[in-house]
Scaffold this active site. Structure first.
Site, PDB file in Angstrom:
ATOM      1  N   GLU A 126      44.035  -9.763 -12.962  1.00  0.00           N
ATOM      2  CA  GLU A 126      44.764  -9.412 -14.359  1.00  0.00           C
ATOM      3  C   GLU A 126      43.636  -9.597 -15.582  1.00  0.00           C
ATOM      4  O   GLU A 126      43.183 -10.799 -15.592  1.00  0.00           O
ATOM      5  CB  GLU A 126      45.838 -10.284 -14.448  1.00  0.00           C
ATOM      6  CG  GLU A 126      46.612 -10.008 -15.867  1.00  0.00           C
ATOM      7  CD  GLU A 126      48.003 -10.427 -16.030  1.00  0.00           C
ATOM      8  OE1 GLU A 126      48.492 -11.520 -15.183  1.00  0.00           O
ATOM      9  OE2 GLU A 126      48.770 -10.113 -17.089  1.00  0.00           O
ATOM     10  N   GLU A 143      57.217  -7.769 -18.408  1.00  0.00           N
ATOM     11  CA  GLU A 143      56.737  -9.261 -18.690  1.00  0.00           C
ATOM     12  C   GLU A 143      57.178  -9.553 -20.078  1.00  0.00           C
ATOM     13  O   GLU A 143      56.735  -9.092 -21.076  1.00  0.00           O
ATOM     14  CB  GLU A 143      55.248  -9.725 -18.499  1.00  0.00           C
ATOM     15  CG  GLU A 143      55.067 -10.734 -18.525  1.00  0.00           C
ATOM     16  CD  GLU A 143      53.462 -11.221 -18.154  1.00  0.00           C
ATOM     17  OE1 GLU A 143      53.283 -12.018 -17.162  1.00  0.00           O
ATOM     18  OE2 GLU A 143      52.628 -10.290 -18.480  1.00  0.00           O
TER      19      GLU A 143
END
Ligand code: MN
Length: 290
Positions: free
Chosen positions: A149, A243
């Protein structure tokens, strides 16, 4: 129907992973319409893996696990003992992901989540590569993929752009190591939303969708039209996970690491339902206009 499976991060609902929290989170993720629950392993000490696996299966949800490391367990350190603790944490987390029934383990697998006071050292980067080579080998035997990520400069000094992530993945040299892009981080570091997605292309393995302030989708200034068009342009068929963080749902470790100081929403289930509708609508618009 969207071509991508849609996920939701567990911190939309609960801060930890005790059995009661997992039960609630699985129920809420399903009710909000999602296909995938992303579980952060920052609270793995309280996770009952068998119970969570059963709950996920019963709800028909896929699982993706994520995590960042800590400054005392950091594979980007030049201190061998600190690197070893980080490597151990990654191995344990990969194993938990497999036992939960997941095939993708992602996040800041390469560093602590927090502000570094200096740039990454050459020795630290070599440690990242060596540890992730071993982890990728282990993941392959389990039929799993790893995600790198890309995070912003205030949360890591290892990879802040898709281009840096691709170079790191090249150096690791295993094709089960994929790139994970997050609109929140991209807004801070990348030139725009299009080039990094085109650059990652078929090595893009996972997506986080978050607003510039990590609150309600559409309430901030991010250009999600360009973002989803770029995903459509590369034919991205992987998971897209929502998210969001607010001081309304707190993990003592993760929320502090991510600097979640403000209340951006109170009602996680309402937020999740809205996000599912927003993502579905964006992807449908993409399909029709493509
Ligand atoms: Mn993210």
């Amino acid at each position: 129907m969207p071509i991508n499976k849609l996920g939701v991060h567990a911190l939309v609902f609960t801060g930890g992973t005790t059995p009661a929290e997992v039960e609630y989170t699985v129920t809420q993720a399903k009710q909000s319409g999602f296909d995938i629950l992303e579980i952060s392993l920052h609270d793995a000490v309280n996770l009952d893996v068998a119970q969570a696996r059963t709950a996920l299966r019963a709800a028909g949800l896929d699982v993706v696990c994520s995590r960042g490391l800590a400054f005392d367990a950091d594979v980007s350190s030049s201190d061998a003992a600190v690197v070893a603790r980080g490597a151990r944490l990654l191995q344990d987390s990969l194993q938990i992901t497999a036992e939960l029934g997941g095939t993708h383990f992602t996040g800041a697998l390469y560093s602590a989540l927090g502000k570094y006071g200096q740039p990454l050292s050459a020795a630290g980067r070599a440690n990242v590569v060596a540890v992730l080579q071993d982890l990728a080998t282990d993941a392959r035997t389990k039929g799993m993929t790893l995600g790198l990520e890309v995070c912003n400069r205030y949360e890591t000094n290892v990879i802040n752009t898709a281009s840096q992530a691709l170079r790191l993945a090249d150096d690791i040299g295993h094709d089960n190591v994929l790139i994970h892009l997050d609109s929140y981080h991209m807004n801070i570091e990348e030139d725009d939303f299009v080039r990094p997605i085109l650059l990652a292309g078929d090595r893009l393995g996972y997506i986080h969708v978050g607003e510039n302030h990590r609150g309600y989708l559409g309430s901030g200034h991010l250009d999600f039209t360009s973002f989803f068009h770029a995903l459509g342009q590369i034919g991205y068929t992987g998971a897209i996970t929502f998210e969001s963080f607010s001081s309304a749902v707190v993990s003592p470790t993760l929320s502090n690491d991510l600097a979640i100081w403000r209340n951006l929403w109170d009602d996680g289930p309402a937020l999740a339902s809205h996000a599912h509708g927003y993502l579905t609508s964006a992807l449908e618009g993409n399909r029709v206009s493509a």
